[in-house]
Scaffold this motif. Structure first.
Motif, PDB file in Angstrom:
ATOM      1  N   ALA A   1      -6.566   2.969   3.079  1.00  0.00           N
ATOM      2  CA  ALA A   1      -5.648   3.742   2.260  1.00  0.00           C
ATOM      3  C   ALA A   1      -6.310   4.623   1.477  1.00  0.00           C
ATOM      4  O   ALA A   1      -5.671   5.595   0.970  1.00  0.00           O
TER       5      ALA A   1
ATOM      6  N   LEU B   1       0.782  -1.191  -0.033  1.00  0.00           N
ATOM      7  CA  LEU B   1       0.042   0.028  -0.103  1.00  0.00           C
ATOM      8  C   LEU B   1       0.865   1.329  -0.053  1.00  0.00           C
ATOM      9  O   LEU B   1       0.354   2.328  -0.493  1.00  0.00           O
TER      10      LEU B   1
ATOM     11  N   SER C   1       3.281   8.024   3.431  1.00  0.00           N
ATOM     12  CA  SER C   1       2.450   7.015   3.788  1.00  0.00           C
ATOM     13  C   SER C   1       2.670   6.700   5.299  1.00  0.00           C
ATOM     14  O   SER C   1       3.718   6.692   5.668  1.00  0.00           O
TER      15      SER C   1
END
Length: 839
Positions: A218, A149, A546
């Motif tokens: 996500a 991800l 992230s």
């Protein structure tokens, strides 16, 4: 499920999910026996899911997704069973009656297939499996998902300026949504078909749900939606696998029943992995049911004050010591707070001594549950061992209090300036006295003191606000070590404690300037643990990066967990500054509808032994006089609390709960008790008047309140229990289901109805689930409309007018019990609706 947080130092093993796709019909073959099957599956997935999701996310007019592209790949996903030749029927929703084959197909399609479709690149299945060296089984291993991800997010942010994701929005009747989120929701719903099947279907379903939750986060991470903000992920309803896991690990059935629908799948799974204390004072949770916990429910006829577990004198030499109930009552009657000091007897034992409060006298207020054995229904006394234990806890708190943290909060804590003076001058000065407030000794017992008890209840705000700190003592938490636990596990343990299930303790925590929680290895400043976690997020996570893989952890999933297990703490009303210790009279009015919502949400799933106490708690927390409320007839108490508010949260009308009903059907709109679903705080408010409540439409304001839409339609005869109303001006329909249990009797033959509703953030395919209320129009001089309350609604908002329906009849669907009607919408910001108190 290796990519999500799991409790440390727990004896509960994680759920193992067998990988079923290598050899259909078998889940125990060696991993080395399946490379050809892995290659075949990889090729199959790649060929079947040819539309990459990143194209959908990076194409189309900003700021939303391109609906045609998202429809294309989502349609491609749902056609996978047909391309595989699975014959789907109502009796066999997965095209087979074999349980293991059903689980295999679900895993292939909705786990590996969904993940590859989402990532938009070929998936190496080998990277998602591992071998159990003991049993030889091939197991799912999701520890690589954070890395996958992280790369996915980097691609999305690198391919365009930013992919803005709509999470259910509305503007002038036109709606656009992320169909990716909708697909994920539908996948989670499909897992319901697996829940009633035996292993391995249940563990497969759980793994799919947690994957869906991870992918939802996500998307939110891509859209920069904060974890503690407007994210709306799935909530896990009753689940047989986790229910068995909860009960096996010592949980109470009553508490488990209250967890369903409150937390995400990953958080519910995390909680099920916490071992629990199974016995309290000889009472086991195996005697509890979904409606009552026997360990926390106190029966005054059989309740016994208990010794501490380590008391060496259970033979009777540990005697009962206490204070005079009459002296305590006299102190309260003078408007003072009775406190407990300690003095040593000639035999070396400690005795409690009542000390009357005075200005500047500092004390610790104890917050506990009576099921822990500290209460006494017969006299204001405790065993010597309990007195000694409390005294030692207070000494440690005085000598080891977190001085720096408390000063940051602007409070004077132990050690204080008095102790600092002794340290700096190096002269012997006496320690400050150790003083305690505990209800067992400071609220007089006995029927003769019933009225004084009500006065003492009304004093609670003053008692806890003026306390230097609040110390939480819970029988289960006292047996746990906490110093080596991550902060989210500390919050989870407190969340699950019996202390956090009671109404009184919620009020006590809200009143505390800072509260300590006592563990086996010392006390913990719960406020500090929360701020430590927030500071860790700010230091670790940088903008535009992230948070899925930081320092080897799925950091965003830790954030989700922390946000959920600390929700009880983060959302509680802060009441450390009470406007007046006598509280407001019933003639004064509160403007703080948000505080009412926080009180409702905090108390709705808690319990109290005496129902009368609950009204006193509510009164204190909405700044009313508890003494005045408790003097009223029990049937009038909730009504008085409701009418004392100048404003109330609008979502109160939407709740499915029991309503107040007079003999003349007045106050149908008002709840009779605090229960049911939580009150949303972004739905706006209504103004309380003498003969009703008034809702005026507004545009979304700076506070983010999401005001409702209003719809009008007319009918002849009785309104059916379910029906559809079309609104051509908005281009959509409302599918309505009435909650008959709350509806009022209606006798007219022709009716004009008003529906107030607003879609919820959670979307399901082309339908938007909404909260709503049905009102019966009585007078109309637009934009001012008078109505009577009928009942809350379950509403689905459909994007387009149903082509299968026309006015009056469901075309071609005579078997449907749903009627089709037509109506009109009131323009936004142009109506004022009054819901009358009575007919």
């Amino acid at each position: 499920m290796d990519h999500i947080p799991y409790p440390v130092a727990t004896s509960v093993p994680p759920v193992e999910v067998p990988v079923l796709i290598f050899h259909p019909g078998s889940c125990s073959d060696e991993l080395s026996a399946g490379p050809s099957k892995v290659k075949e599956l990889n090729e199959n997935l790649t060929d079947s899911y040819c539309n990459a999701i990143q194209d959908s996310l990076s194409t189309g007019a900003a700021p939303g997704l391109d609906s045609s592209l998202t429809s294309e790949w989502t349609l491609d996903f749902w056609e996978y069973p047909q391309r595989q030749g699975w014959t789907i029927s109502g009796s066999q929703p997965w095209g087979t009656s074999d349980v293991e084959e059903t689980a295999r197909r679900a895993q292939e399609w909705m786990y590996f297939g969904l993940l590859q479709q989402f990532l938009g690149e070929p998936l190496d299945v080998n990277s998602l499996v591992r071998k159990n060296e003991t049993s030889g089984s091939i197991l799912l291993d999701s520890s690589i998902i954070p890395d996958l991800l992280t790369r996915w997010l980097a691609r999305q942010r690198g391919s365009q300026q930013e992919a803005q994701i709509y999470v259910g929005t509305s503007c002038g009747g036109s709606r656009r949504e992320s169909r990716v989120l909708s697909l994920l929701t539908e996948v989670a719903l499909e897992c319901n078909k697996l829940d009633n099947l035996p292993a391995p279907a249940q563990s497969t379903a759980l793994a799919i749900r947690i994957l869906v939750e991870t992918l939802e986060n996500a998307i939110y991470d891509l859209a920069h939606v904060k974890v503690s903000g407007t994210r709306d992920v799935q909530r896990l309803e009753k689940n047989h696998l986790l229910e068995y896991r909860f009960l096996t690990n010592g949980w109470c059935r009553f508490q488990v029943a209250r967890l369903w629908g409150q937390y995400s799948p990953s958080t519910t799974y995390y909680l099920s992995s916490l071992p629990r204390e199974t016995t309290f004072g000889g009472v086991k949770h195996d005697q509890c049911d979904e409606n009552r916990c026997m360990t926390t429910s106190i029966d005054p006829a059989t309740y016994e004050h208990r010794h501490v577990d380590s008391c060496p004198t259970h033979d009777g030499s540990c005697r009962m010591v206490g204070v005079s109930s009459s002296e305590v009552a006299a102190c309260i009657k003078r408007g003072r707070i009775p406190l407990i000091g300690f003095e040593e007897s000639t035999d070396g034992s400690l005795r409690p001594k009542m000390v009357e409060s005075s200005r500047g006298l500092r004390y610790v207020a104890l917050s506990h549950v009576w099921s822990g054995g500290l209460g006494n229904v017969n006299m204001n006394s405790m065993f010597c061992c309990q007195i000694r234990k409390l005294y030692n806890l207070l000494l440690k708190l005085r000598d080891e209090g977190d001085d720096d943290y408390d000063r940051d909060l602007g409070t004077r804590k132990f050690p204080d300036a008095f102790r600092d003076l002794r340290k700096n001058l190096r002269i012997p000065l006496p320690d400050p006295p150790v003083l305690l407030w505990i209800d067992t000794l400071c609220v007089p017992v006995g029927q003769q003191h019933k009225e004084i008890r009500q006065i003492a209840i009304a004093q609670m705000a003053q008692i806890y606000v003026e306390a230097q700190c609040v110390l939480v003592v819970d029988p289960e938490l006292e047996k746990m070590n906490h110093q080596n636990l991550p902060n989210e596990q500390i919050f989870a343990n407190v969340l699950c404690s019996s202390w956090n299930s009671r109404s009184w303790t919620f009020q006590e925590a809200c009143m505390a300037r800072v509260f300590y929680v006592q563990f086996l290895d010392g006390h913990c400043v719960i406020d500090k643990k929360w701020h430590e976690f927030i500071e860790g997020i700010e230091k670790t996570a940088q903008p535009d990066t992230s948070k899925f893989d930081i320092a080897g952890q799925t950091f965003v999933m830790r954030e989700v967990l922390m946000a959920e297990v600390s929700d009880w703490f983060r959302t509680m009303p802060v009441m450390t500054k009470v406007r007046g210790y006598d509280n407001r009279t019933l003639m004064s009015r509160s403007e703080d509808w948000e505080n009412f919502a926080r009180v409702w949400n905090g108390l709705r799933r808690r319990s109290t032994t005496k129902t009368d106490d609950l009204y006193g708690i509510i009164a204190i927390m909405v700044d009313l006089s508890a003494y005045e409320i408790l003097k009223l007839d029990p049937k009038e108490r909730m009504k008085a609390i409701i009418r004392s508010q100048a404003t109330l949260p609008l979502s109160l009308l939407y709740r499915h709960c029991d309503r107040l009903r007079d003999l003349d059907n007045k106050f149908l709109w008002a709840p009779s008790e605090i229960a049911g679903d939580r009150l949303e705080m972004d739905r706006g408010y209504m103004c309380v008047e003498e003969n009703g409540v008034v809702i005026s439409s507004h545009k979304p304001d700076a506070a983010g309140h999401n005001w409702p839409d209003a719809y009008i339609f007319s009918t002849q005869g009785q309104l059916p229990t379910s029906f559809t109303v079309g609104f051509a001006q908005f281009g959509h329909t409302l599918s309505i289901e009435l909650c008959q249990a709350n509806s009022m009797p209606i006798h007219e033959s022709t009716h004009t109805w008003v529906i107030l509703c607003k879609e919820t953030p959670k979307q399901k395919s082309t339908k938007h689930m909404a909260l709503g209320v049905l009102l019966l129009m009585r007078t109309s001089e637009r934009p001012n409309i008078e109505t009577d309350y009928v009942c809350p609604l379950r509403v689905s908002i459909n994007d387009q007018i149903d082509s299968d329906c026309y006015r009056g009849h469901p075309k071609g669907k005579a078997e449907r019990s749903m009627r089709y009607l037509e109506g009109e919408g009131l323009p936004l910001n142009e109506f004022s609706i009054k819901v009358r108190t009575g007919q």
